[in-house]
Scaffold this motif. Structure first.
Motif, PDB file in Angstrom:
ATOM      1  N   GLU A  84     -21.972  59.813  18.449  1.00  0.00           N
ATOM      2  CA  GLU A  84     -20.970  59.916  19.034  1.00  0.00           C
ATOM      3  C   GLU A  84     -19.915  59.525  20.166  1.00  0.00           C
ATOM      4  O   GLU A  84     -20.606  58.792  21.254  1.00  0.00           O
ATOM      5  CB  GLU A  84     -21.332  61.758  19.330  1.00  0.00           C
ATOM      6  CG  GLU A  84     -22.124  62.417  17.927  1.00  0.00           C
ATOM      7  CD  GLU A  84     -22.166  63.428  18.348  1.00  0.00           C
ATOM      8  OE1 GLU A  84     -21.084  64.018  19.545  1.00  0.00           O
ATOM      9  OE2 GLU A  84     -22.978  64.199  17.951  1.00  0.00           O
ATOM     10  N   HIS A 150     -25.690  73.486  21.133  1.00  0.00           N
ATOM     11  CA  HIS A 150     -25.256  74.062  20.231  1.00  0.00           C
ATOM     12  C   HIS A 150     -23.897  74.657  20.990  1.00  0.00           C
ATOM     13  O   HIS A 150     -22.362  75.698  20.401  1.00  0.00           O
ATOM     14  CB  HIS A 150     -24.942  75.109  19.101  1.00  0.00           C
ATOM     15  CG  HIS A 150     -25.951  74.023  18.429  1.00  0.00           C
ATOM     16  ND1 HIS A 150     -25.624  72.138  18.450  1.00  0.00           N
ATOM     17  CD2 HIS A 150     -27.137  73.754  17.355  1.00  0.00           C
ATOM     18  CE1 HIS A 150     -26.243  71.704  17.181  1.00  0.00           C
ATOM     19  NE2 HIS A 150     -27.737  72.767  16.541  1.00  0.00           N
TER      20      HIS A 150
ATOM     21  N   VAL B 168     -20.911  79.728   9.337  1.00  0.00           N
ATOM     22  CA  VAL B 168     -20.575  78.661  10.632  1.00  0.00           C
ATOM     23  C   VAL B 168     -22.406  78.282  10.503  1.00  0.00           C
ATOM     24  O   VAL B 168     -23.392  77.347  10.389  1.00  0.00           O
ATOM     25  CB  VAL B 168     -20.407  78.734  11.916  1.00  0.00           C
ATOM     26  CG1 VAL B 168     -20.752  77.339  12.499  1.00  0.00           C
ATOM     27  CG2 VAL B 168     -18.824  78.176  11.284  1.00  0.00           C
ATOM     28  N   LEU B 169     -22.476  79.844  11.214  1.00  0.00           N
ATOM     29  CA  LEU B 169     -24.463  79.327  11.659  1.00  0.00           C
ATOM     30  C   LEU B 169     -25.242  78.560  10.665  1.00  0.00           C
ATOM     31  O   LEU B 169     -26.378  78.249  10.731  1.00  0.00           O
ATOM     32  CB  LEU B 169     -24.998  81.115  12.156  1.00  0.00           C
ATOM     33  CG  LEU B 169     -23.963  80.983  13.602  1.00  0.00           C
ATOM     34  CD1 LEU B 169     -24.506  82.123  13.554  1.00  0.00           C
ATOM     35  CD2 LEU B 169     -24.654  80.048  14.146  1.00  0.00           C
ATOM     36  N   MET B 172     -24.469  75.463  10.080  1.00  0.00           N
ATOM     37  CA  MET B 172     -25.343  74.446  10.554  1.00  0.00           C
ATOM     38  C   MET B 172     -26.700  74.485  10.337  1.00  0.00           C
ATOM     39  O   MET B 172     -27.085  73.548  11.277  1.00  0.00           O
ATOM     40  CB  MET B 172     -25.110  74.723  11.942  1.00  0.00           C
ATOM     41  CG  MET B 172     -23.219  74.714  12.673  1.00  0.00           C
ATOM     42  SD  MET B 172     -22.969  75.464  14.248  1.00  0.00           S
ATOM     43  CE  MET B 172     -24.218  75.354  15.475  1.00  0.00           C
ATOM     44  N   ASP B 176     -29.014  71.012  10.208  1.00  0.00           N
ATOM     45  CA  ASP B 176     -30.260  70.976  11.347  1.00  0.00           C
ATOM     46  C   ASP B 176     -31.442  71.309  11.141  1.00  0.00           C
ATOM     47  O   ASP B 176     -32.504  71.016  11.262  1.00  0.00           O
ATOM     48  CB  ASP B 176     -29.748  72.128  12.353  1.00  0.00           C
ATOM     49  CG  ASP B 176     -28.935  71.994  13.496  1.00  0.00           C
ATOM     50  OD1 ASP B 176     -29.067  70.804  13.724  1.00  0.00           O
ATOM     51  OD2 ASP B 176     -28.820  72.428  14.045  1.00  0.00           O
ATOM     52  N   GLU B 178     -32.653  73.659   9.279  1.00  0.00           N
ATOM     53  CA  GLU B 178     -34.153  74.683   9.897  1.00  0.00           C
ATOM     54  C   GLU B 178     -33.601  75.385   8.744  1.00  0.00           C
ATOM     55  O   GLU B 178     -33.916  77.446   9.293  1.00  0.00           O
ATOM     56  CB  GLU B 178     -33.348  75.008  11.086  1.00  0.00           C
ATOM     57  CG  GLU B 178     -33.440  74.165  12.258  1.00  0.00           C
ATOM     58  CD  GLU B 178     -33.054  74.211  13.790  1.00  0.00           C
ATOM     59  OE1 GLU B 178     -32.212  75.298  13.968  1.00  0.00           O
ATOM     60  OE2 GLU B 178     -32.942  73.445  14.424  1.00  0.00           O
ATOM     61  N   THR B 216     -22.418  66.641  11.235  1.00  0.00           N
ATOM     62  CA  THR B 216     -23.165  66.918  11.484  1.00  0.00           C
ATOM     63  C   THR B 216     -23.050  68.554  12.090  1.00  0.00           C
ATOM     64  O   THR B 216     -21.772  68.785  11.830  1.00  0.00           O
ATOM     65  CB  THR B 216     -24.200  66.476  12.706  1.00  0.00           C
ATOM     66  OG1 THR B 216     -22.756  66.249  14.081  1.00  0.00           O
ATOM     67  CG2 THR B 216     -23.851  65.038  12.484  1.00  0.00           C
ATOM     68  N   ALA B 217     -24.208  69.217  12.413  1.00  0.00           N
ATOM     69  CA  ALA B 217     -24.414  70.720  12.640  1.00  0.00           C
ATOM     70  C   ALA B 217     -22.846  70.858  14.642  1.00  0.00           C
ATOM     71  O   ALA B 217     -22.441  71.323  14.785  1.00  0.00           O
ATOM     72  CB  ALA B 217     -25.317  71.256  13.684  1.00  0.00           C
ATOM     73  N   ARG B 218     -23.969  69.278  15.231  1.00  0.00           N
ATOM     74  CA  ARG B 218     -22.857  69.404  15.839  1.00  0.00           C
ATOM     75  C   ARG B 218     -20.874  68.458  16.373  1.00  0.00           C
ATOM     76  O   ARG B 218     -20.301  69.572  17.207  1.00  0.00           O
ATOM     77  CB  ARG B 218     -23.416  67.699  16.961  1.00  0.00           C
ATOM     78  CG  ARG B 218     -23.129  67.388  18.483  1.00  0.00           C
ATOM     79  CD  ARG B 218     -24.413  67.160  19.098  1.00  0.00           C
ATOM     80  NE  ARG B 218     -23.743  66.778  20.700  1.00  0.00           N
ATOM     81  CZ  ARG B 218     -24.494  67.901  21.775  1.00  0.00           C
ATOM     82  NH1 ARG B 218     -25.631  68.848  21.662  1.00  0.00           N
ATOM     83  NH2 ARG B 218     -24.328  67.406  22.634  1.00  0.00           N
ATOM     84  N   GLU B 219     -21.175  68.180  14.689  1.00  0.00           N
ATOM     85  CA  GLU B 219     -19.396  68.000  14.777  1.00  0.00           C
ATOM     86  C   GLU B 219     -18.650  69.089  14.757  1.00  0.00           C
ATOM     87  O   GLU B 219     -17.600  69.631  14.641  1.00  0.00           O
ATOM     88  CB  GLU B 219     -19.891  67.297  13.816  1.00  0.00           C
ATOM     89  CG  GLU B 219     -19.333  65.589  13.680  1.00  0.00           C
ATOM     90  CD  GLU B 219     -19.632  64.565  13.436  1.00  0.00           C
ATOM     91  OE1 GLU B 219     -19.348  63.420  13.306  1.00  0.00           O
ATOM     92  OE2 GLU B 219     -20.221  65.243  12.220  1.00  0.00           O
TER      93      GLU B 219
END
Lengths: 344, 344
Positions: A84, A150, B168-169, B172, B176, B178, B216-219
């Motif tokens: 990134e 996050h 959203v969670l 994510m 991820d 998870e 990605t979850a981060r994006e």
């Protein structure tokens, strides 16, 4: 350019920007400090100004041409495994152009720097709980995996923000008659009242009626909402006071924080790992009930792992920078770097 | 001053300010509409400007001296049982002074207006889930108790914000590794990409590579954090699409939303109550999976209660205003008021 090689180590956070200029022997030649330099929270221009100020301080009386490598750890951002972009990259590049430094500038995630601030090992895990919360796996001195981190709105479970928010929720539950009595209620009210900007700061009526006026859950919401959400992290220390007094609600919150942090760490660390574990962030490096519980959890799940505390981030960045221009610094050099007194 | 008495009903929300001027027979004499007028979210000056514009529109061609009573429902604020101050009170008072209206101006919480928009009863309960979530108990046409309504940071459980955040969670968690696979992931990505301001809106590289690039979850966090938190409420409708497709993760989120809303309502409504229940807010007045489940829950817990949907808030405010200057308006008058077509 003189005969003496130098490296710079930078710890760029939301509240401060710190720089160390050191020799390959770990001797301090300069240090700088300025306000927060995190471009994500503060905007690139303000962040770049802080960076410029701290670097200029550190280079006072030194020749920028002597600097052979720079490692910069950036809170909440930095170089990422997926490649990134560095936040605020352009503004930072301009600062570096103006310093006269012509060596490689390496951006690293603050979590990787925090790991290096706790151990000289090339492999292991970091668990951080400060305002935010994140765990990373380190392999070959690079970040191999990351869990959570996050942010307060969608993650940071078990962080200082999370703890502060839980303290307020517990207080609101008691005030609304929906939860058990807890000393957190009075502690939260007192803490919110001490903040000048809060709508509950002033007495409800009369000259000094404020202190004893009961607060409603709704007024508590108004007080919290008058500040940025991450200001809730400042309430996290209330948990320590409440747990020390034996408060059951506070202890349950601390327990849940540890469950969250354990889940985050488990995502990036296998059950059989024996590599070192570094604890970072104010919630885990201070003597808090969460830190105590996390250490107990780590002893149970990873009894063979060495557990240490992250020390100075700027020193760790400088240590990594030295490793880039030569062999891994000796334990003596590492000790010297970390014995440099720098306010956190 | 003419012979004809008038009252004004106002529905002042975060996105629109609506005004109706009606006669005691429920005949419409004027209507006004302006942008959001909620002083808490928008600041008192902007809110007051919207109020002035909408009231001036509604009074066009009318004599302000004919107005005998004004009822103003205010989203997220208003008159409270404990006598809290009206937010933005001074700026609003100035607006009223300038209108030439000299009758009492009554501020009511939007939740009470929403109750009156669903039933003519003097007693009952309101359950609202829109951007926020709140339940109130109504006795003698006043708000007797309130639960939740504590805003997105500390409450609003089961609200549109809550649903959007959970969507959203869930996305994510899948990204991820998870959490389980869910169609919410693609729906959330698509929805965040369609927003111009979001960092994920543009293609990652090349002219049109964006649409198929995995996020990605981060994006995803970055995209969400680039907007105000309450913008998450705009993702709530994704749950409807996902539940219709039979998605187990989405259905579990809807179930949990209903548990939260049931708990909120139970705080202000006893198990033996038989008074009417009014449902309000876009999550409960549209055909959503949460609305369907809430109605089922209400039939099980309060089988004898009449359940209705809140209609136009400005009409309800006008109806309450009429009740202040005379006897309770007849069912005919009420029907006439609510048959006035007004965009929501």
């Amino acid at each position: 350019m003189t005969d003496e090689a130098l490296v710079l180590g930078l710890d760029v956070g939301g509240t401060s920007t710190r720089v160390l200029a050191v020799t390959p022997h770990g001797l301090r030649r300069g240090a700088g400090r300025a306000s927060g330099g995190n471009p994500t929270g503060l905007g690139p221009e303000r962040a770049a100004a802080a960076l410029a100020e701290a670097v200029a301080q550190a280079l006072t009386g030194l020749d920028p041409a002597d600097v052979r490598h720079v490692v910069l750890g950036l809170a909440g951002g930095g170089a990422l495994p997926s490649g990134e972009d560095m936040p605020g990259g352009e503004a930072f590049t301009r600062v570096w152009d103006q310093t006269g430094i012509r060596c490689p500038i390496e951006y690293e995630p603050d979590a990787l720097i925090a790991f290096a601030a706790g151990t000289a090992a090339a492999e292991g895990s970091l668990l951080l709980s400060g305002t935010g919360a994140v765990a990373i796996a380190v392999k070959d001195r690079t970040m191999a995996a990351r869990a959570d981190g996050h942010g307060w709105l969608l993650g940071d479970r078990g962080s200082g923000f999370w703890l502060g928010r839980q303290a307020v929720l517990a207080a609101m539950a008691e005030l609304d008659g929906e939860g058990p009595a807890t000393v957190l209620t009075d502690l939260v009210i007192e803490s919110l009242r001490l903040r000048g900007s809060s709508p509950v700061a002033g007495p409800a009526s009369g000259a000094d009626a404020g202190a004893d006026t009961p607060l409603t859950a709704r007024e508590m919401v108004a007080a919290v909402m008058s500040e940025p959400p991450t200001a809730l992290a400042r309430l996290a220390p209330l948990l320590t006071a409440a747990c020390e007094g034996g408060d059951a609600v506070a202890k349950a919150i601390a327990d849940r924080a540890v469950e969250h942090l354990a889940a985050t760490l488990t995502t990036v660390r296998g059950p059989d790992a024996t590599s070192p574990i570094v604890l970072a962030g104010s919630v885990l490096t201070n003597p808090t009930p969460v830190a105590e519980r996390v250490r107990r959890m780590l002893r149970e799940r990873w009894p063979d792992a060495e557990v240490s505390r992250a020390l100075d981030g700027a020193a760790a960045a400088a240590w990594l920078a030295l490793a880039r221009i030569g062999p891994m610094p000796s334990p003596d050099v590492r000790e010297r770097l970390f014995s440099i007194p720098t306010a956190s």
